[in-house]
Motif scaffolding. Structure first.
Motif, PDB file in Angstrom:
ATOM      1  N   MET A  85      34.493  38.530  25.338  1.00 43.47           N
ATOM      2  CA  MET A  85      33.185  38.895  25.887  1.00 43.47           C
ATOM      3  C   MET A  85      32.077  37.994  25.350  1.00 43.47           C
ATOM      4  O   MET A  85      31.178  37.602  26.085  1.00 43.47           O
ATOM      5  CB  MET A  85      32.858  40.370  25.588  1.00 43.47           C
ATOM      6  CG  MET A  85      33.642  41.377  26.417  1.00 43.47           C
ATOM      7  SD  MET A  85      33.716  41.023  28.187  1.00 43.47           S
ATOM      8  CE  MET A  85      31.997  40.999  28.634  1.00 43.47           C
ATOM      9  N   TYR A 109      37.391  41.098  35.183  1.00 43.10           N
ATOM     10  CA  TYR A 109      37.651  42.119  34.167  1.00 43.10           C
ATOM     11  C   TYR A 109      36.458  43.096  34.093  1.00 43.10           C
ATOM     12  O   TYR A 109      35.294  42.673  34.206  1.00 43.10           O
ATOM     13  CB  TYR A 109      37.879  41.400  32.833  1.00 43.10           C
ATOM     14  CG  TYR A 109      37.792  42.276  31.623  1.00 43.10           C
ATOM     15  CD1 TYR A 109      38.689  43.322  31.426  1.00 43.10           C
ATOM     16  CD2 TYR A 109      36.795  42.067  30.667  1.00 43.10           C
ATOM     17  CE1 TYR A 109      38.594  44.128  30.307  1.00 43.10           C
ATOM     18  CE2 TYR A 109      36.703  42.863  29.548  1.00 43.10           C
ATOM     19  CZ  TYR A 109      37.599  43.895  29.376  1.00 43.10           C
ATOM     20  OH  TYR A 109      37.497  44.689  28.277  1.00 43.10           O
ATOM     21  N   GLU A 153      38.036  34.373  37.917  1.00 44.38           N
ATOM     22  CA  GLU A 153      39.220  34.505  37.055  1.00 44.38           C
ATOM     23  C   GLU A 153      40.412  33.906  37.800  1.00 44.38           C
ATOM     24  O   GLU A 153      40.588  34.169  38.993  1.00 44.38           O
ATOM     25  CB  GLU A 153      39.510  35.979  36.724  1.00 44.38           C
ATOM     26  CG  GLU A 153      38.528  36.550  35.734  1.00 44.38           C
ATOM     27  CD  GLU A 153      38.801  38.014  35.354  1.00 44.38           C
ATOM     28  OE1 GLU A 153      39.869  38.566  35.707  1.00 44.38           O
ATOM     29  OE2 GLU A 153      37.917  38.611  34.712  1.00 44.38           O
ATOM     30  N   ASN A 157      41.968  40.478  36.429  1.00 45.66           N
ATOM     31  CA  ASN A 157      42.382  41.678  35.710  1.00 45.66           C
ATOM     32  C   ASN A 157      41.489  42.837  36.128  1.00 45.66           C
ATOM     33  O   ASN A 157      40.287  42.773  35.892  1.00 45.66           O
ATOM     34  CB  ASN A 157      42.229  41.433  34.192  1.00 45.66           C
ATOM     35  CG  ASN A 157      42.606  42.634  33.362  1.00 45.66           C
ATOM     36  OD1 ASN A 157      43.179  43.582  33.853  1.00 45.66           O
ATOM     37  ND2 ASN A 157      42.264  42.601  32.082  1.00 45.66           N
ATOM     38  N   ASP A 182      37.639  32.049  33.946  1.00 45.63           N
ATOM     39  CA  ASP A 182      38.301  32.835  32.912  1.00 45.63           C
ATOM     40  C   ASP A 182      39.808  32.690  33.147  1.00 45.63           C
ATOM     41  O   ASP A 182      40.345  33.191  34.138  1.00 45.63           O
ATOM     42  CB  ASP A 182      37.854  34.302  33.021  1.00 45.63           C
ATOM     43  CG  ASP A 182      38.468  35.183  31.940  1.00 45.63           C
ATOM     44  OD1 ASP A 182      39.574  34.858  31.466  1.00 45.63           O
ATOM     45  OD2 ASP A 182      37.853  36.206  31.583  1.00 45.63           O
ATOM     46  N   SER A 206      42.297  37.124  22.466  1.00 42.25           N
ATOM     47  CA  SER A 206      42.894  38.388  22.038  1.00 42.25           C
ATOM     48  C   SER A 206      44.164  38.689  22.840  1.00 42.25           C
ATOM     49  O   SER A 206      44.962  39.536  22.443  1.00 42.25           O
ATOM     50  CB  SER A 206      41.919  39.553  22.271  1.00 42.25           C
ATOM     51  OG  SER A 206      40.572  39.172  22.203  1.00 42.25           O
ATOM     52  N   LEU A 216      41.324  39.615  17.503  1.00 38.71           N
ATOM     53  CA  LEU A 216      40.344  39.544  18.578  1.00 38.71           C
ATOM     54  C   LEU A 216      39.707  38.153  18.569  1.00 38.71           C
ATOM     55  O   LEU A 216      39.429  37.612  17.496  1.00 38.71           O
ATOM     56  CB  LEU A 216      39.262  40.598  18.325  1.00 38.71           C
ATOM     57  CG  LEU A 216      38.499  41.095  19.548  1.00 38.71           C
ATOM     58  CD1 LEU A 216      39.405  41.945  20.425  1.00 38.71           C
ATOM     59  CD2 LEU A 216      37.279  41.892  19.129  1.00 38.71           C
ATOM     60  N   GLY A 217      39.482  37.601  19.732  1.00 41.06           N
ATOM     61  CA  GLY A 217      38.844  36.281  19.758  1.00 41.06           C
ATOM     62  C   GLY A 217      38.579  35.805  21.175  1.00 41.06           C
ATOM     63  O   GLY A 217      39.075  36.378  22.149  1.00 41.06           O
TER      64      GLY A 217
HETATM   65  N1  PLP Z   1      38.556  38.363  30.259  1.00 41.64           N
HETATM   66  C1  PLP Z   1      39.672  39.024  30.624  1.00 41.64           C
HETATM   67  C2  PLP Z   1      40.435  38.566  31.827  1.00 41.64           C
HETATM   68  C3  PLP Z   1      40.092  40.135  29.896  1.00 41.64           C
HETATM   69  O1  PLP Z   1      41.205  40.782  30.272  1.00 41.64           O
HETATM   70  C4  PLP Z   1      39.330  40.557  28.779  1.00 41.64           C
HETATM   71  C5  PLP Z   1      39.739  41.735  27.995  1.00 41.64           C
HETATM   72  O2  PLP Z   1      40.630  42.460  28.356  1.00 41.64           O
HETATM   73  C6  PLP Z   1      38.180  39.841  28.436  1.00 41.64           C
HETATM   74  C7  PLP Z   1      37.826  38.741  29.183  1.00 41.64           C
HETATM   75  C8  PLP Z   1      37.338  40.246  27.270  1.00 41.64           C
HETATM   76  O3  PLP Z   1      37.967  39.830  26.112  1.00 41.64           O
HETATM   77  P1  PLP Z   1      37.795  40.538  24.665  1.00 41.64           P
HETATM   78  O4  PLP Z   1      38.387  41.893  24.770  1.00 41.64           O
HETATM   79  O5  PLP Z   1      38.517  39.613  23.761  1.00 41.64           O
HETATM   80  O6  PLP Z   1      36.329  40.587  24.410  1.00 41.64           O
END
Ligand code: PLP
Length: 424
Positions: A85, A109, A153, A157, A182, A206, A216-217
């Motif tokens: 994020m 996401y 993306e 997701n 992403d 992550s 986490l990262g």
């Molecule tokens: N982008 C996607 C496609 C994700 O699935 C997620 C988290 O599930 C994120 C970004 C956010 O990542 P984070 O949870 O490491 O902040």
């Protein structure tokens, strides 16, 4: 390192020890770094020489992981962030401010959707969502002189849709707008968005990059292929940054985006990756190529099984011949379509809950994309803040179950699903 194949880069890129140094990156657990003379430190501040001086800006362990991900994605530089994020947030802030807008696929996401739809507008940055399946004409109508980024993306997701890179990259090129991708769920092991026109690549490390649910990262990769100098749209890259000794970022010979992001956003907001998490992510990503092969093969078997089950209404995995995104996957994800799939159980939320509670091997988790299989019901968890209309726009029907297929034996995963479906 440039000419090596991806599986070689996974284990070799980002860190090369000198004689007598540790074979893998040591955890440089220090906030700060020693300098014997003032000029040497001043040169670092002025970006005249490379060096570490404070771990909010850069750190040797984090740099090893950054170097590896940059190499995997074919980028010129990367920035390790505290989460996926923060990687997304800092990327947007690098190009956009109050009065600007970005475009985003509506199929992103849930956390990203919330950031773009709710938080950014509070700061004066508007997000214009588009259906990624819309025509190029419909999408480009949303672009105006204040548009600073188009965000997509690779594999969404939890919609598990595959983006049509050619369509989106063409729009971005035509209008001179930065394309941010992403690539969390595809990973560079399955897709390298730079080859299809991406300018900036974002990861939640992550997930598959770490791969073990340990750290986490996030990572921002600068592909180094956007001409900021030629663009009136990105004035902040072409004017002196008074907060950084009058530096004009577009004058830099390399890594224009990453340098601005680190010099301004990482400096002011922090949200950098910790050395400990960088170490775990570096080690985890050693096996990325191997793991993605197995995740993809397992998910394809599970999808095939579910697609024939009488209690299942629908299944989405791009490996399935009848899947809406099968053709796009053949083009952009030819070596495997990843471990994420989604399916709808015939029935309502209660049936979904009964199924999930009956699983013995597969666990319920607010996580995806690690070595262990897990499930989630997005409508009641990650996407619970969305209205029914927003859920539909995000491609998340109420009966959708997201399954992240791990690297256990596929027969064991399928047997667990079979016994849980018997109880529904
Ligand atoms: N982008 C996607 C496609 C994700 O699935 C997620 C988290 O599930 C994120 C970004 C956010 O990542 P984070 O949870 O490491 O902040």
């Amino acid at each position: 390192m440039k000419n090596y194949k991806l599986d070689t880069l996974c284990v070799q890129a980002g860190y090369k020890p000198k004689t007598g140094e540790s074979r893998i990156p040591a955890i440089s657990q220090s906030t700060t770094f020693f300098y014997g003379d003032t000029q040497a430190m001043a040169d670092c501040f002025d970006l005249k020489s490379a060096g570490y001086f404070y771990s909010r800006l850069s750190n040797p362990t984090v740099a090893a992981f950054e170097g590896k991900v940059a190499a995997l994605e074919g980028g010129v530089a990367a920035i390790g962030c505290s989460s996926g994020m923060s990687a997304t947030t800092l990327s947007v802030f690098t190009v956009a401010g109050a009065g600007d807008n970005i475009l985003s696929s509506a199929e992103v996401y849930g956390g990203t959707y919330n950031l773009f739809g709710t938080t950014l507008p509070k700061l004066g940055i508007e997000c214009r969502f588009f259906n990624p399946d819309s025509s190029a004409e419909e999408i480009e109508k949303l672009i105006d002189g204040k548009t600073k980024m188009v965000f997509i993306e690779t594999v969404a997701n939890p919609a598990i849709s595959v983006v049509d890179f050619d369509k989106i990259a063409k729009i971005c090129k035509k209008h001179g707008v930065l394309l941010a991708v992403d690539n969390t769920l595809a990973t560079p092991a399955l897709c390298r968005p730079k080859e299809f026109g991406a300018n900036v690549i974002i990861h939640s490390s992550s997930k598959y990059l770490d791969g073990h649910a340990a750290a986490l990262g996030g990572v921002i990769v600068d592909c180094g292929n956007f001409d900021f100098k030629a663009s009136e749209r990105y004035a902040s890259f072409n004017q002196p940054d008074e907060s950084y000794h009058g530096l004009v970022y577009s004058d830099l010979p390399v890594a224009v985006f990453a340098t601005k992001c680190r010099a301004q956003m990482i400096r002011d907001i922090g949200a950098i990756m910790s050395p400990q998490n960088a170490f775990l992510s570096y080690i985890g990503s050693d096996t990325l190529a191997l793991r993605m092969e197995k995740h993809s093969a397992n998910a394809a078997k599970v999808a095939e099984y579910l697609s024939k089950h009488p209690k299942i209404e629908w299944v989405r995995h791009p490996s399935l011949k009848g899947d809406k995104y099968h053709e796009l996957a053949k083009k952009y994800l030819p070596d495997g379509q990843g471990g994420m799939l989604s399916f709808g159980i015939k029935g309502d939320s209660q049936k979904c809950a009964l199924f999930m509670e009956s699983l013995r091997l597969i666990t319920q988790e607010t996580h995806v994309a690690d070595v262990r299989s897990c499930v989630l019901h997005p409508a009641s968890t990650t996407h619970r803040q969305l209205s029914k209309e927003d859920l539909a726009a995000a491609g998340v029907p109420e009966n959708l179950i997201r399954l992240s297929v791990g690297i256990e034996n596929a027969e064991d995963i399928i047997a667990d699903i079979a016994q849980a479906l018997e109880k529904v």
